[in-house]
Design an enzyme around this catalytic site. Structure first.
Site, mmCIF file in Angstrom:
data_model
loop_
_atom_site.group_PDB
_atom_site.id
_atom_site.type_symbol
_atom_site.label_atom_id
_atom_site.label_comp_id
_atom_site.label_asym_id
_atom_site.label_seq_id
_atom_site.Cartn_x
_atom_site.Cartn_y
_atom_site.Cartn_z
ATOM 1 N N ALA A 67 0.919 -1.127 0.047
ATOM 2 C CA ALA A 67 -0.084 -0.099 0.027
ATOM 3 C C ALA A 67 0.963 1.395 0.173
ATOM 4 C CB ALA A 67 -0.823 -0.152 1.281
ATOM 5 N N PRO A 71 -4.610 8.593 -3.471
ATOM 6 C CA PRO A 71 -5.361 9.287 -4.507
ATOM 7 C C PRO A 71 -4.572 10.527 -5.121
ATOM 8 C CG PRO A 71 -6.996 8.551 -2.267
ATOM 9 C CD PRO A 71 -5.463 8.298 -2.348
ATOM 10 N N SER A 129 2.779 8.190 -9.215
ATOM 11 C CA SER A 129 4.032 8.309 -9.578
ATOM 12 C C SER A 129 5.242 8.855 -8.835
ATOM 13 C CB SER A 129 4.376 8.731 -10.941
ATOM 14 O OG SER A 129 3.474 8.047 -11.880
ATOM 15 N N THR A 167 -3.192 -3.911 -5.327
ATOM 16 C CA THR A 167 -3.310 -5.341 -5.752
ATOM 17 C C THR A 167 -3.685 -6.289 -4.557
ATOM 18 O OG1 THR A 167 -2.176 -5.037 -7.660
ATOM 19 C CG2 THR A 167 -2.393 -7.350 -7.058
ATOM 20 N N GLU A 188 2.840 -0.909 -11.035
ATOM 21 C CA GLU A 188 4.081 -1.012 -10.386
ATOM 22 C C GLU A 188 5.143 -0.159 -11.129
ATOM 23 O OE1 GLU A 188 6.037 -4.240 -8.763
ATOM 24 O OE2 GLU A 188 4.097 -5.333 -8.138
HETATM 25 N N1 CAA Z 1 16.502 1.126 -4.034
HETATM 26 C C1 CAA Z 1 16.795 1.547 -2.751
HETATM 27 N N2 CAA Z 1 16.740 2.781 -2.592
HETATM 28 C C2 CAA Z 1 16.321 3.652 -3.579
HETATM 29 C C3 CAA Z 1 16.128 3.268 -4.660
HETATM 30 C C4 CAA Z 1 16.217 1.994 -5.005
HETATM 31 N N3 CAA Z 1 16.018 1.409 -6.297
HETATM 32 N N4 CAA Z 1 15.848 4.546 -5.445
HETATM 33 C C5 CAA Z 1 15.602 5.565 -4.573
HETATM 34 N N5 CAA Z 1 15.962 5.181 -3.333
HETATM 35 C C6 CAA Z 1 16.479 5.845 -2.122
HETATM 36 C C7 CAA Z 1 17.261 6.727 -2.611
HETATM 37 O O1 CAA Z 1 18.459 6.439 -2.370
HETATM 38 C C8 CAA Z 1 17.007 8.231 -1.706
HETATM 39 O O2 CAA Z 1 17.728 8.049 -0.377
HETATM 40 P P1 CAA Z 1 18.628 9.017 0.018
HETATM 41 O O3 CAA Z 1 18.269 10.433 -0.043
HETATM 42 O O4 CAA Z 1 19.153 8.553 1.442
HETATM 43 O O5 CAA Z 1 19.772 9.037 -0.854
HETATM 44 C C9 CAA Z 1 15.592 7.943 -1.436
HETATM 45 O O6 CAA Z 1 15.171 6.729 -1.925
HETATM 46 C C10 CAA Z 1 14.725 9.130 -2.394
HETATM 47 O O7 CAA Z 1 15.145 8.789 -3.813
HETATM 48 P P2 CAA Z 1 14.987 9.692 -4.923
HETATM 49 O O8 CAA Z 1 15.402 11.078 -4.379
HETATM 50 O O9 CAA Z 1 15.276 9.078 -6.154
HETATM 51 O O10 CAA Z 1 13.193 9.901 -4.911
HETATM 52 P P3 CAA Z 1 12.084 10.385 -6.006
HETATM 53 O O11 CAA Z 1 11.250 11.099 -4.971
HETATM 54 O O12 CAA Z 1 13.204 11.413 -6.894
HETATM 55 O O13 CAA Z 1 11.772 9.100 -6.627
HETATM 56 C C11 CAA Z 1 10.644 8.080 -8.473
HETATM 57 C C12 CAA Z 1 11.129 9.416 -7.875
HETATM 58 C C13 CAA Z 1 11.798 7.120 -8.748
HETATM 59 C C14 CAA Z 1 9.942 8.389 -9.779
HETATM 60 C C15 CAA Z 1 9.609 7.420 -7.379
HETATM 61 O O14 CAA Z 1 8.828 8.176 -6.876
HETATM 62 C C16 CAA Z 1 9.093 6.126 -8.070
HETATM 63 O O15 CAA Z 1 9.424 5.249 -8.260
HETATM 64 N N6 CAA Z 1 7.856 6.548 -8.318
HETATM 65 C C17 CAA Z 1 6.937 5.393 -8.723
HETATM 66 C C18 CAA Z 1 6.184 4.471 -7.570
HETATM 67 C C19 CAA Z 1 5.632 3.227 -7.881
HETATM 68 O O16 CAA Z 1 6.253 2.556 -8.742
HETATM 69 N N7 CAA Z 1 4.322 2.910 -7.615
HETATM 70 C C20 CAA Z 1 3.655 1.860 -7.807
HETATM 71 C C21 CAA Z 1 3.268 1.180 -6.647
HETATM 72 S S1 CAA Z 1 2.677 -0.560 -7.132
HETATM 73 C C22 CAA Z 1 1.149 -0.412 -6.599
HETATM 74 O O17 CAA Z 1 0.556 0.673 -6.257
HETATM 75 C C23 CAA Z 1 0.087 -1.409 -7.047
HETATM 76 C C24 CAA Z 1 0.663 -2.767 -6.297
HETATM 77 O O18 CAA Z 1 -0.354 -3.301 -5.627
HETATM 78 C C25 CAA Z 1 1.643 -3.411 -6.118
#
Ligand code: CAA
Length: 375
Positions: A124, A128, A132, A159, A357
């Site tokens: 989760a 809303p 992203s 999901t 995802e």
């Molecule tokens: N692994 C580990 N840590 C990570 C990482 C990774 N792949 N990516 C980022 N981090 C950490 C970073 O190291 C950072 O930590 P520090 O500040 O200590 O260095 C912290 O997380 C923040 O990272 P960012 O500055 O990159 O964060 P951001 O706000 O700029 O992220 C983004 C942008 C990548 C687009 C992110 O918001 C993102 O992935 N969004 C998509 C979310 C998503 O996929 N949602 C779907 C959910 S699934 C669902 O809802 C359905 C279900 O039931 C499954």
């Protein structure tokens, strides 16, 4: 052409294929038509040990690796994409955060029940007003006088909503700090104040429930916090890296089903107008996507960084599945577009894969960042 897998992966894939084709596939059309949770298929998957593929044996799982997980989801999705996403989300983002970030007592308490399928897992994160841009989430977790956390907010596009026994919930423990203010919590579905909100009617993946949960003063003991306070965003991002291997497997399954069914159709009715060339392109695209997905899984299994490869794989595999679903339906013609046709189902199922995802726009953000990172 087939990839040469190690014997343990090959025999695991053969076992999953037998179950998928024997038990899961016959239920796929009804699952789609009736928007029905595929109880029998999920139960069969649990009995075959597929709900604990990544969970170590000491906690009742199969103790297999990320490649086995990808193979499992691919085989299930070739038979029924709805069943595959239920098992996929349960296994990756629903269970793996505990494997990666849980303490001993959390592992002992939750993993055996998740691995056996007694509990279905869910993730989760989205809200809303924050999809992203996950770091802008608003659900709050504040401490009460007993040191427990009290969660308030609404989570969406989950999901397994309503079916899950355990939700990994992300909430803000430090206001105004974006990612640094997010913590992760293990929240049992029967917690007081947790209710399932709207469950959405979708165009595809009809057997997989997607919905909201509403957290209204849900008290969560401190021992249910997963990882350190403020570590939640990292938990979510790391879980999603693995989750994207699962979605790649799902996309490969849909693509493979398109190839198999188009081939069967052409054998049966003969081919004209270059349909055989379309089939050739479909098979070649599927195989190239497969290599990308297995490579990401291989890196993950070896403990190497795989964020870039997982996002490339998710992007390419899901775009491939979408294109193949369009191509297969084009070859099938009007029969393929009829209600109840598997070709129409693949087209409707494939679209969701490009969206959830992490939308494919988000994958491009991640890929570009990884490429431009210093060092
Ligand atoms: N692994 C580990 N840590 C990570 C990482 C990774 N792949 N990516 C980022 N981090 C950490 C970073 O190291 C950072 O930590 P520090 O500040 O200590 O260095 C912290 O997380 C923040 O990272 P960012 O500055 O990159 O964060 P951001 O706000 O700029 O992220 C983004 C942008 C990548 C687009 C992110 O918001 C993102 O992935 N969004 C998509 C979310 C998503 O996929 N949602 C779907 C959910 S699934 C669902 O809802 C359905 C279900 O039931 C499954």
């Amino acid at each position: 052409m087939d990839l040469e897998l190690a014997p343990e992966h090959a025999s695991f894939r053969a076992a999953v294929r037998e179950l998928a084709q024997g038990v899961v596939q016959p239920l796929a059309a009804r699952t789609d038509r009736e928007h029905r949770f595929p109880e029998e298929a999920v139960r069969a998957a649990a009995e075959a040990g597929l709900m604990g593929v990544l969970v170590p044996r000491e906690y009742g799982g199969a103790g297999l690796d990320a490649l086995a997980f990808a193979l499992c989801i691919e085989e299930l999705a070739t038979a029924c994409a709805s069943t595959a996403v239920i098992v996929d989300v349960h296994t990756s983002v629903g269970t793996e955060p505990i494997l990666l970030f849980g303490d001993d007592s959390q592992k002992r308490r939750w993993l055996p029940r998740l691995a056996s399928g007694e509990l279905l897992g869910a993730f989760a994160l989205s809200e809303p007003d924050s999809g992203s841009d996950a770091a802008s989430l608003k659900t709050s977790a504040t401490r009460n006088g007993d040191g427990a956390y009290v969660l308030n907010g609404t989570k969406t596009f989950i999901t397994n909503a309503g079916r899950a026994g355990l939700y990994v919930v992300f909430a803000r423990t430090g206001p105004g700090q974006r990612a640094a203010g997010v913590s992760a919590f293990l929240v049992p579905a029967d917690s007081r104040g947790l209710r399932v909100g709207q469950v959405f009617k979708k165009m595809g993946l009809n057997g997989s429930p997607t919905g909201e949960i509403v957290l209204d003063g849900v008290e969560v003991p401190a021992e249910n916090r997963l990882g350190a306070e403020g570590q939640g965003f990292t938990v979510a991002m790391r879980a999603l890296d693995s989750g994207r291997i699962g979605i790649s497997g799902q996309a490969l399954g849909v693509a493979q089903a398109c190839v198999d069914e188009t081939r069967d159709l052409l054998r049966e009715r003969g081919h004209e107008q270059g349909d055989d060339f379309t089939l050739a392109d479909m098979a070649a695209r599927t195989e190239s996507a497969r290599l990308l997905a297995y490579h990401a899984a291989w890196l993950c299994s070896r403990g190497k960084r795989f964020t870039l490869e997982a996002s490339m794989s998710k992007l390419h595999c899901t775009d491939t599945a979408m294109q193949l679903a369009i191509d297969a339906l084009q070859v099938a013609g009007e029969d393929g577009a009829a209600e109840g046709s598997p070709f129409a189902r693949h087209l409707r199922d494939a679209k969701a894969l490009q969206i959830y995802e992490g939308s494919n726009q988000v994958q491009r953000v991640v890929i570009a960042r990884e490429l431009l990172r210093a060092g």
